[in-house]
Every structure is written in structure tokens, then in C-alpha cells.
Design a protein around this motif. Sequence first.
Motif, PDB file in Angstrom:
ATOM      1  N   ALA A  36      75.674  66.980  50.412  1.00 56.57           N
ATOM      2  CA  ALA A  36      75.998  66.990  48.975  1.00 56.57           C
ATOM      3  C   ALA A  36      77.210  67.859  48.656  1.00 56.57           C
ATOM      4  CB  ALA A  36      74.771  67.456  48.180  1.00 56.57           C
ATOM      5  N   PRO A  37      77.459  69.079  49.226  1.00 58.49           N
ATOM      6  CA  PRO A  37      78.642  69.885  48.871  1.00 58.49           C
ATOM      7  C   PRO A  37      79.953  69.191  49.235  1.00 58.49           C
ATOM      8  CG  PRO A  37      76.932  71.258  49.860  1.00 58.49           C
ATOM      9  CD  PRO A  37      76.476  69.865  50.056  1.00 58.49           C
ATOM     10  N   ALA A  38      80.013  68.550  50.418  1.00 57.65           N
ATOM     11  CA  ALA A  38      81.251  67.871  50.811  1.00 57.65           C
ATOM     12  C   ALA A  38      81.568  66.712  49.873  1.00 57.65           C
ATOM     13  CB  ALA A  38      81.118  67.389  52.259  1.00 57.65           C
ATOM     14  N   ARG A  39      80.582  65.996  49.450  1.00 52.23           N
ATOM     15  CA  ARG A  39      80.799  64.841  48.559  1.00 52.23           C
ATOM     16  C   ARG A  39      81.296  65.315  47.193  1.00 52.23           C
ATOM     17  NH1 ARG A  39      75.160  61.748  49.350  1.00 52.23           N
ATOM     18  NH2 ARG A  39      76.046  60.341  47.760  1.00 52.23           N
ATOM     19  N   GLU A  40      80.848  66.482  46.705  1.00 48.29           N
ATOM     20  CA  GLU A  40      81.318  66.996  45.414  1.00 48.29           C
ATOM     21  C   GLU A  40      82.784  67.390  45.497  1.00 48.29           C
ATOM     22  OE1 GLU A  40      78.617  70.139  44.628  1.00 48.29           O
ATOM     23  OE2 GLU A  40      77.033  68.828  43.843  1.00 48.29           O
ATOM     24  N   ALA A  41      83.262  67.986  46.609  1.00 55.23           N
ATOM     25  CA  ALA A  41      84.676  68.355  46.768  1.00 55.23           C
ATOM     26  C   ALA A  41      85.573  67.114  46.761  1.00 55.23           C
ATOM     27  CB  ALA A  41      84.843  69.144  48.081  1.00 55.23           C
ATOM     28  N   ALA A  42      85.168  66.013  47.447  1.00 52.79           N
ATOM     29  CA  ALA A  42      85.965  64.777  47.461  1.00 52.79           C
ATOM     30  C   ALA A  42      86.079  64.177  46.065  1.00 52.79           C
ATOM     31  CB  ALA A  42      85.313  63.779  48.424  1.00 52.79           C
TER      32      ALA A  42
END
Length: 1007
Positions: free
Chosen positions: A346-352
Motif C-alpha cells: 500500500a505505501p508504494a502504490r500511494e507514492a505512484a
Amino acid sequence: MRPLTLTMAGFGPYAARQEVDFADLGAHRLFLICGPTGAGKTSLLDAICFALFGESSGEERRPGHLRSLHASPDQRTEVVFEFEQAGTRWRITRSPAWDRPKQRGEGTTLERGKQSLLRLGSTDPPLEREAEVTAKVAELLGLSAAEFRQVVLLPQGRFRELLTATPEARQAILQTLFRTAFYEHVQEALKAAAKLAREAKRDCEVRHRDLLARCGAADGPAAREQRAALVATLAAATAARDAAALAEALARQAEEAGRDAQRRLAEHRAATEALLRLDAAAPAIAADQARLAMAREADRLGGLLAESDAAATTARTAAAEAERAQARAAEAAGRLARAEAALADAPAREAAIRTDRDAAQRLTLLVTDVAAAAEAATQATAARGLAETAAAAKAAALAHVARAREARSAADAALVARQAIAAQQDRHRMAVQEATRQRQATEALARAATELQRTQAADTAGQAAFVQAAAQATAAREALAAARAMHAADQAAHLAQALRPGEACAVCGSLDHPFPALPRLGDLPPIAAAEALAAAAELALDQARATAGQAATAAQLAEQKRQLAEAALGDGPRDRAALLGAEQDATTALAAAGAAAAELPAREAASAQAGTALAKAEKDAEAAAAALDQAARTAAAAAATRDDRLARLPAPCPEAAALRRDAAAATARADAAEAGLRRARADLAEAGEDARGRAERVAETAATATATAARAAEARTALGQAARQAGFADPATLRNALLPAEAQDRLAEGIARHEQALAAARAVAAEKLARAVGLAPPDLPALAAALAQAAATARQTAEAAVRAQGGLDTLDRLLAEIDVAAEALAAAEQALTLRQNLADLADGKGTGLDFEGYVLSALLDEALEAANRRFATMLDGRYAIRRREEARRSGGLDIEVLDRWNAQPRPAATLSGGEGFCASLALALGLAETVAAHAGAHQLDALFIDEGFGTLDAETLETAIGVLEGLQAGDRYVGVISHVPELRERIPAKLEVTPGRRGSTAAFRIG
């Protein structure tokens, strides 16, 4: 009938509305109708006659031909005539049928004729139905159209012809005037009645002879003698018939008794067999009774059986639900594990997502600048294109102006050309009319000549046939007289054979017989055949006489038609081919002029349209030049705006479309990532909640399955104990014994029916046994044969009696018909005598004067008496018109003139011109008065004479003018059509008819 006003519109030569007011005559009553030939003088008389009767004043002019050729296509033809009759004023309006232009679309439609008769000064509605108007006019005037033309519109030349005509021609004219064809029809009807009477008598004779022949007798008494023998035959036949009928009745009774015995024995056998069949069914009925008892016992335990079945079903359902809850709980645990694994990144998807949002915002700002520059370039290109289009429109408008000027010039030239051709229309129309009249007159003369040759040949053949028929009739009459004389002599010889010396004669009573008649040697001629031949010859003579008379009359009429056709043609050319060619040339020229006239409105409209088109083209050219200037200024401004916006963009810069696609892709990626993240988190929450609920459901379903299994075991134990106590081995046996209520009812009904049928069969068997006790089987074939023999004998004797009765009835009917036929024959002979005498009298046999000739001679005498009352005031009363004395005795129609100065008669043809005119006019007025009297006419206060006086010398013309002035006595209007200058000088009141290119006009002039 006093005329008051006459109004015409679109009628004959009168195109415009034209009113003739007879009040303009003032005190004048004699007036002259004058004008050039063809101006429309006779059309005034046509208008009066058409208004009153819907017909013209001449038989050759039909109402459909009275519409004016000058009238416009949409103008109605109408005649309005006001007149006074017996102190009452009337207005009659009449319009013929005509083809008017359609209000919508092209072509024409038929407008029906209209008529109206209004009593002025009255509140009564006008009469508008044609039959009602015609009947009311006939009632007011007391005249038909033909009688009105004979009484009010006098064709003087026709009565001059009557004065000098032959008796045969005069008879034809008088027949037309007085319509005496009715009396000729009476003669023919009487002849036909006599012929029918002869045929009826002949039919009666044939009928009487046929009836006697059917009886085989010569006369009525001989036929009646046959009746006694037929009565005796009928009595014997009736006695034989009665005896045979009695024997047949006895044989029928014996045969019926045998059939009854056989029927009783058969019924006993059938009842015994039925009882045996019912006894054989007893075991099956006992089994049904046992089955029904077990079913009713099983119904008593039905409640326990239903409870056991329901408990077992509930236990099975609870166990299945517990198994399904276990499976769903395992499935929910797996879904929870998958949802937790999906949220690990979930954190990586929010940055993208944040990166894609920033890129989309930057690209959107750049797209706005690129789009503004592109829009400016597009507007500059469009403005340049509009400028080019405006330049082309200006050039096209200038070319259109040039073409419109040429079209207007051509339309004006075509209009001038058509106007020149159309101006010749009236001249060509007059040429067509004259050519048509000449051709029709030539064709009428040719037809009249052909008809004259045919009728003269028929006249010659008819006279020859009459002479031959007269000779044959004379020979037949002589033969009949000779036959009758021979039969009379033969009868005298028969009487002479019965004479005895000293005995009185049966005819004369004398005791002396000095010269008794001697019998004739040889056969006598049949008098009936001689009478038939004589009657046929007389009939042939009558027919030949009638045929010869008709042929002579037809020849005279044909000669009159030829003379009239010759006079109508005059001195004009008679070459039909040349006349037809001239008519076709004139018609072609008229058609061309008419076509040109028809084109004038279109040509005028085309010229006006061309002028309008030219003005519009010039206006369009001015608008195109202004539009070109505006388009050039707009193109320059758009180019400057485009250059300014292009200078603001970085170099190099992608296109706006590519920038928009990149921004949209970044936004779509960010939106998709956010939606996926939201869905994963929602799935995790939903999976956790579902796993907890399903674990709780597993515990609940397991407890329910255990409880329902215990209740099902208890129900099965209770059912088994109850079944064994009721006599069933186990619950399955109890279940098999169950039956539906309908099946139990059917078993009960079947058992009851068998018991009832068994009781009834036993009772019937006992009854039939009692009826068959002591009976032996009968011999039915022998009994039937005896009955057939007796019936045949009875039938034969009955037929013989019927034949005897029929013969007697037939004879009685024949005797009655013979009596009726004899009476009918006597009545037919009396009717023939009466009708033949009437037919001979009406045909003039023995008198030389037939019925129609007698009526015509009486009417001519009456007309001559009226004519002499007027003729006595002319020519110093010197002359009188009368029938010739020998003609009066024979009933002929030959007339002569009596000169009172020397008491000498002379033929009418020997009168001078003036004397003949006076005699003709007196005869015309006398005949008009007689026709009016016999037609029941009322007071008529108008008289019109359509006569050319140009052939009269000065002295005769002076006499004619004096006669015309005398006719206006009694306040009567007298109108005279003439071209003679002396009449214009002597008659101050004139109705002048003036022709014109657009139609004629008519007006009264005094002085």
C-alpha cells in the motif's frame, strides 16, 4: 304571359351581363328586333324559351350549345326572366351545366345546371328542383315547350308552307302541331284487340276440340254416357279392396302375436344370463370391500405417519445446513488471508499516485496555450477561405445579373409575339363557324337526298304491294261468297229430302212442294278454310294499306327535309372535301390563336418574373461586394492573432492532442491506482466481518441438527407401535394401504352398484320367467309369408280401386272443362264480333274516314274558323279559307280560298304575294289559337314572329305592316325579327342588337 325583364350573362353572343327591360317600350307594343346577321336576334327568343323550359326556340339548337364563346372559363352562363301571369309577377332563373376550372389543381369539373322559380312579393321559398320548376311553368302557361314555340314564337314560313302544301303534307304538319299520334295509336290498339280476339277464339276452339278428343267423344252428351260404366267398375273394385284389406289385417295380427312370443322368450334368456354374470363378479366385489376397510383403517393412523415423515425431513434438512455452514466458514477464512496479502504494498502504490497527479497538472497547463495558438491558426485559415468564397460569390452575382437582363429581353419579345397572334382569335373563330355551317349544310343535303331516294323506292314498293293485296282480298271475298252459297244450297237439299206430300214444310209451313232442291254432286268446299283465307287477305290488305301510307308520308317528309337542306345551303360551295379542308385550316388557325391567347397570362407573368429576377440579381451583386470587403478585414485580423499566440509557445512544442493524451493517461493511472487501493481495503474489512459471522453460524447449525435427529427417532418409534396395534406388520405396510378419498369413493360406489344390479337382475329374471311360462317358439317365416301374400292382394285391389276412381275423377274434370271451354268459346265469339266492329269503324271501313283523319279534319275546321275571324279584317274581307267541299265529304284535308267577290273558290297557291302573306298569317294565328285552346293555355300577352319580309313587294309589305300593327291590340307585346328597311321606318320602337369583338349588346331605342 307578359314579359317584364330579360337578363342574360354568358349566353349565346351575349358574354357580359345584358338586361332587356320591356318597360322601356313605354306605350309602344309593336317593336322591331333588328341587327346584323349573326348578331344574336334569335338568341333573345332562345333565352326566353330556355328560361321557361330549359330548351331553345329551335329544335336544332341544344341547351348545351347556348354558352357564349366569349365568356371567360370561370363565368357562369345564366338567364333571368321576369314575367307577369294572371296579375302575379314571377322570376325564373336558369343556368345550364358547364365545365368550370377546378378550384384546386389543373383541369375542369362539371358544374351541374341550376334553376329557380320565385313568386315575387311572396314569402314562399323558391322552387329549385328541375321537375318542380318545369311542372309549375307548364301550370302557369298551360303550354309545353313545343306548344309555346307554336303559339308564342311563330315561324311564319312554316304556315305559308301549310297553306300551299298537298293534303298529305298538310296531314303530317297537323299531326305534329296537334300531336294526334294518340288517335293513330287508338286505331292500332283496336286492330290489335281484334287480332287478339281472333286468336283467343281460335285458342278456345282448339281447347274445346282437344278436350273432346281426350274423352274419345264427338260431343258433350257422348262424353257423359261413358260415366255410368266407370261408376259400375268403381263399385266392384271398392268391394274387392275392402275384402282384401280384412284378410291383410287378420294375417298381420297373427304375425304380430308370433313376434311377441319370440320376444318374451328372448327376454327370459337375456335376464337369466345377466343374473349369472353378476353372480360371477361376487369374489372381486369381496376383495374390493377388504381393500376399502384397510384403507379406512390406514386413514385413522394418517396423523402419526405425517408427523414421522415431517420429523425425518426436518432432521435431514438440519444436517445438510450444518455441512453447508462448515464449508462457507472455510471459504471466508481463505478470503480474509487473500485480502491481507493484497494490502502489503500500500505505501508504494500511494507514492505512484502522487507522481501521476503532478505530471497530469503540468501537461494540462501546456495544452491550454497550444490549443489557443491552434484555434487562432484555424480562425485565420477560415477567414482566408471566407474571403475567397466572397470573391467567387461576387463574380457569380455579376454573371447572374447579365443572364437576368438577357432573360427579361427574351420574355418581353415572346409576350409581344403572342399578343399579335392572339389578336386574330375572333377573326379565326368567325371563319370556323362559317366553314362548319357550310360543311354541315352540305352533309345535311347529301343525307336528305339519300333519304329521299330510299323513301321514294319504299313508297313505290308499298303502292305495288297494296294493289296486289287488294286484288288478293277481292279474290278471297269472292271465294268465300261462293262457298257460302254452295253450303246454303246443300242445306236446302237436305231439308228437301225430309219433305212429304201433304205435310207442312218445316221452313215455310207450305203443304205444297213444287220444286224441292236437289242434292249437289261432289264434295263441298270447306267454308272455314275460305273464311280463314278471306280474313288473312283482309289483314294483309290492312297491313299493306298502312305500310303504303307510312311510306308515302316518309317520302313527303324526306322531300321536305331535302328542300330545307337546299334552302339552308343557299348559293354556297358544295364540294365537301374543299369545305372540310377550309374548316380544318380555320380550326387550326383558331387553335393556334387560342393557344397564343391562353399563353398570354403565362407570358405576362414570365416577363414580370424576369424583371423581378433582374432586380434581385443586381441587389445580390451589391451584397456580394460588401461581403467581400468584410471578409478581407476579418482575415487580416485573424492572421495577426495567430502569429502572437505562436510566439508564446516553447520550442520545440508537441501538439495539443499529444499533450492531452499524456495528461489523460497520467490522470487515468492515478485514478485506477486510488480505486484499486480503496477496493483492497474494503475487501479486507468485508472478509473479516464475514469470517466472524460464518464461524458463529457453524455452532448454531450443529446444535440444531442434533436436536432434530433425536425428535425424528422418537416419531419413528411411536409410529411403529401404533401400526402393529392396528394390525399392520410395519409402517411400510401401513403406507401401502393408504388410498386417496376419490379412490375410496369409487370402490364404495362400485360395491353399491353391484348390490343394486344383483337385486334388480333377480327381480327381472323372475318377471321374465313368469311372462315366458307355457310359450312355444313360433314359426315366424311362415307367418311373414302369409302376411306378405295378404298385403300384396290388398295392394293390388287398392290400386285397381284407385285407378277406377281416378278414371271417374278424370272424366268428371274433363266434363267440367268441356262445359267451361264451351262457355269460353261462346264468349270469345261475342268479343270478336264487338272488337272487330270497333276496329273496322276506327279504320274507316265502310265510311272511308279513319279515327285520326276524323279528328284532324275537325281540328282543321276549328283552326280555319279562327283564321277566318282574323282574315275577315284583312284585304277588305274579300277572302275566306275553307276545306274543299268534296274533301269535307270524304274527310280529306285539302283546303282552298273562297273569293267572296265572285263566290268562286280557288287554290291557295293562286293568291298573290301580299294576299298569300295575309292568308298565311291568319292561318298561323288561327292555328296558334286552336293549339293553345286544346293545350289548355292561359292568357298570353306576347307574340314573337321570326320572319324575313325581304321577299315582299311594296304593296304586300304595306299590307304586312298593317297586319302587324293590328296584332298589338289588346295590350299585347308583338316582336318582329326583320332586316327590311321599311319596317325600321314604320316601327318606331326597336330592340337593337349590336355585335362586338367581346360579344353582342341589346337595348331598346324609341324613334
